[in-house]
Design a protein around this motif. Sequence first.
Motif, PDB file in Angstrom:
ATOM      1  N   ARG A 227       0.765  -1.445   0.058  1.00 17.43           N
ATOM      2  CA  ARG A 227      -0.198  -0.257   0.047  1.00 17.43           C
ATOM      3  C   ARG A 227       0.864   1.108   0.000  1.00 17.43           C
ATOM      4  NH1 ARG A 227      -2.998  -3.345  -1.602  1.00 17.43           N
ATOM      5  NH2 ARG A 227      -5.178  -3.564  -0.758  1.00 17.43           N
ATOM      6  N   ILE A 238      -5.594   6.073  -0.230  1.00 20.80           N
ATOM      7  CA  ILE A 238      -4.942   4.793  -0.237  1.00 20.80           C
ATOM      8  C   ILE A 238      -4.884   4.059  -1.741  1.00 20.80           C
ATOM      9  CG2 ILE A 238      -5.046   2.254   0.839  1.00 20.80           C
ATOM     10  CD1 ILE A 238      -6.610   3.580   2.986  1.00 20.80           C
ATOM     11  N   ASP A 240      -2.966   0.747  -4.060  1.00 23.26           N
ATOM     12  CA  ASP A 240      -2.030  -0.360  -4.211  1.00 23.26           C
ATOM     13  C   ASP A 240      -0.789  -0.054  -4.760  1.00 23.26           C
ATOM     14  OD1 ASP A 240      -2.291  -0.438  -6.942  1.00 23.26           O
ATOM     15  OD2 ASP A 240      -3.736  -2.236  -6.800  1.00 23.26           O
ATOM     16  N   VAL A 262      -0.146   3.648  10.694  1.00 23.41           N
ATOM     17  CA  VAL A 262      -0.363   2.350   9.758  1.00 23.41           C
ATOM     18  C   VAL A 262      -0.040   1.326  10.693  1.00 23.41           C
ATOM     19  CG1 VAL A 262      -0.042   0.550   7.850  1.00 23.41           C
ATOM     20  CG2 VAL A 262      -0.131   3.036   7.561  1.00 23.41           C
ATOM     21  N   ASN A 265      -3.073  -4.326   9.298  1.00 26.03           N
ATOM     22  CA  ASN A 265      -4.107  -4.467   8.277  1.00 26.03           C
ATOM     23  C   ASN A 265      -4.823  -3.149   8.473  1.00 26.03           C
ATOM     24  OD1 ASN A 265      -5.376  -5.275  10.389  1.00 26.03           O
ATOM     25  ND2 ASN A 265      -6.331  -7.196   9.456  1.00 26.03           N
ATOM     26  N   VAL A 267      -5.459   1.384   8.862  1.00 24.11           N
ATOM     27  CA  VAL A 267      -4.812   2.483   8.445  1.00 24.11           C
ATOM     28  C   VAL A 267      -5.596   3.513   9.564  1.00 24.11           C
ATOM     29  CG1 VAL A 267      -4.497   4.561   6.801  1.00 24.11           C
ATOM     30  CG2 VAL A 267      -4.370   1.979   6.219  1.00 24.11           C
ATOM     31  N   ASP A 279      -9.552  -0.044   6.950  1.00 23.13           N
ATOM     32  CA  ASP A 279      -8.820  -1.338   6.477  1.00 23.13           C
ATOM     33  C   ASP A 279      -7.834  -0.780   5.200  1.00 23.13           C
ATOM     34  OD1 ASP A 279     -10.415  -1.639   4.040  1.00 23.13           O
ATOM     35  OD2 ASP A 279     -11.572  -2.938   4.989  1.00 23.13           O
ATOM     36  N   ARG A 280      -7.330  -1.814   4.656  1.00 27.05           N
ATOM     37  CA  ARG A 280      -6.307  -1.342   3.802  1.00 27.05           C
ATOM     38  C   ARG A 280      -6.776  -1.156   2.416  1.00 27.05           C
ATOM     39  NH1 ARG A 280      -0.798  -2.264   5.425  1.00 27.05           N
ATOM     40  NH2 ARG A 280      -0.085  -2.903   3.510  1.00 27.05           N
TER      41      ARG A 280
END
Length: 629
Positions: A227, A238, A240, A262, A265, A267, A279-280
């Motif tokens: 991430r 966010i 990938d 962070v 899993n 943020v 979540d991510r």
Amino acid sequence: MNRLTTPLRQLTLAAIGMLTGAAAAQNYPTTCGGYVVTDDDSVRVVDEQGSETFRLVLGNYPNAKISTIGPRIVVTDNAGTRILDRSGVLLGSLIPNLGSFQTVALGEDRIVAIDYDRVRIFDLDGNQIGAAIMQTGNQRQSIAIGDGRVVVIDTDRVRIFDKDGVAIGSPINNSGTFRQSVTISGGRIVVTDDNSVQIFDKDGLPKGAPITRTGTGRQRVIVDGDRVIVIDDDRVRIFDKDGAAQGAPITRTGTSRPQVKVCGNRVIIIDTDRVRVFDRSGGAVGAPVTRTGNSPQTVETTKDRIVITDDNRTEIFDKDMVPQGAPILKTGLDRQNVVVSDDRIIIVDQDRTRIFDKAGAQKGAPVLRTGTETQRVRIDGNRILVTDDNQVRTFDLDGNAVGAPIPVTYVEEYDVLLFSNCFTIVDNFATVSIYDRDANLQGSAISVGYGIQHIQATADRVLVIDDNRIEVYSMTGQQVGSTITSTGEPYAQQFCFATGSLETYGVACGSAQQTAFGDPRVGGTVTCEVTGAPATSLAVMSVGFGRLPAPVDLVSFGAPGCFVYSGTAISHPLVTSTEGFGAINLDLPFNEAYLGVQFSTQFFVLDPPANGLGVVTTEAVETTIGQGV
């Protein structure tokens, strides 16, 4: 000489090593070669027996860095940079300073020297790799290094090189006024300038479109695994690692740029008025936690807990934002301080300290303040130290007192240190005392000068440094070796590294013998030789991961006295020379994930007259991959 170095064989060795050596890699043996100490005009190594093994006198205020790979001591002063092995032997020659001053950066198996107008790359033995990378801007270059890449940052562009100085891809031009910043992680190179963030792979190919800023200030970037989190003045986004947005932008709710943490899993977005967890993939987790005071909240995290503190209280949540126990209200006037470990959350109020488990249940009674200042707390493993103005007390994780209180005259924040095997107290700038973790004094108090610098501890030694002396003590408080006098303001670094080794075990049958030598470290090469074998005979070297519980006796196959010592994951044939000699080089993967991985090698040689099977075996050699030897 045969070489087991093809990409396929290297990949197989790395893959099997990862799968079978994971347990070993978690507990690899470590060697501590003592301490590297710098002072006003020299660098020296002090071993764990308190002896000075070498001293290099240099110019004013040298700087020393330790590369655990090798291992190496990299010393920079006004003249340039010297690379020393662990014994103090100079490797290569002086890397001369070509400007007003020189800095160095360490990465993997490379040492990078940065002068005013150029960057040069060297291997661990001081050999220059490739040509100098000349400056293109109007200021000194900076670099980022990692993942097999050296990224050179000029004022006008960023350039990517491999670790041998070969240019990768095209330069990344700066679209802003100020120098670009670079983060290398997880196979990605993230470049930020005044206007946008761009993600590149290791070959310099862009991943996704530039991420344009939405506020007035420069963006901040956090790269965590797969991430990339981009923080603007007004939102958090966010992505990938290929630049694809994960969820919708998270818009600011407070009055200034959000803070981001962070944790695994999760943020965590900290606005001036609330804390939110995602979540991510950018999905909200639980409800926002709104502040109850006037100042922004602070957040501490453990492996499975999120601890949020504001002006009035502290709350414990699990990673799904389910409250653990009731809010812990403050008992003093000041905001609470929070100290966390994986198993305990310690709340320090103005008048007391309380210990809670991760479910929010209080452990033991409050530890009431006995001095005039807020207490200070340290936690390590199963011990907690609570320091007041006038005493230090030791507790277990359940809040039970361990040993008697230790009276002190005057201690500052870093005067009480808790290590894995002991703790130390510097009292009134005059004495250092060593205690075991049950609060028993070890030996006598050690008199020190007023300018106490710092204290370090390894598994069985304590290093005490004041303004002009270096002394080593055992865990029982006894001085080891002699006092070493320095020229002023010494600074020490522990010199520890994972130990690689080659160990022969088992017995050979027949005349063939195996020997192994080389550099059993990540990125190193181990050579396995067979000698005394029949001339021009077929032989096979097997590579196995882990010793067999018991050797397999080949007597039932017609080879009495011959044994197999390891399973076979890889086999490599060769033909011996007319002298009955053969050798294979094993190039070890350059990745510290393989530290501690062990594999065994053994030769099987065709020798028809020797026995009914017509094969003889050598002894085995077990290789442990380390950082150095």
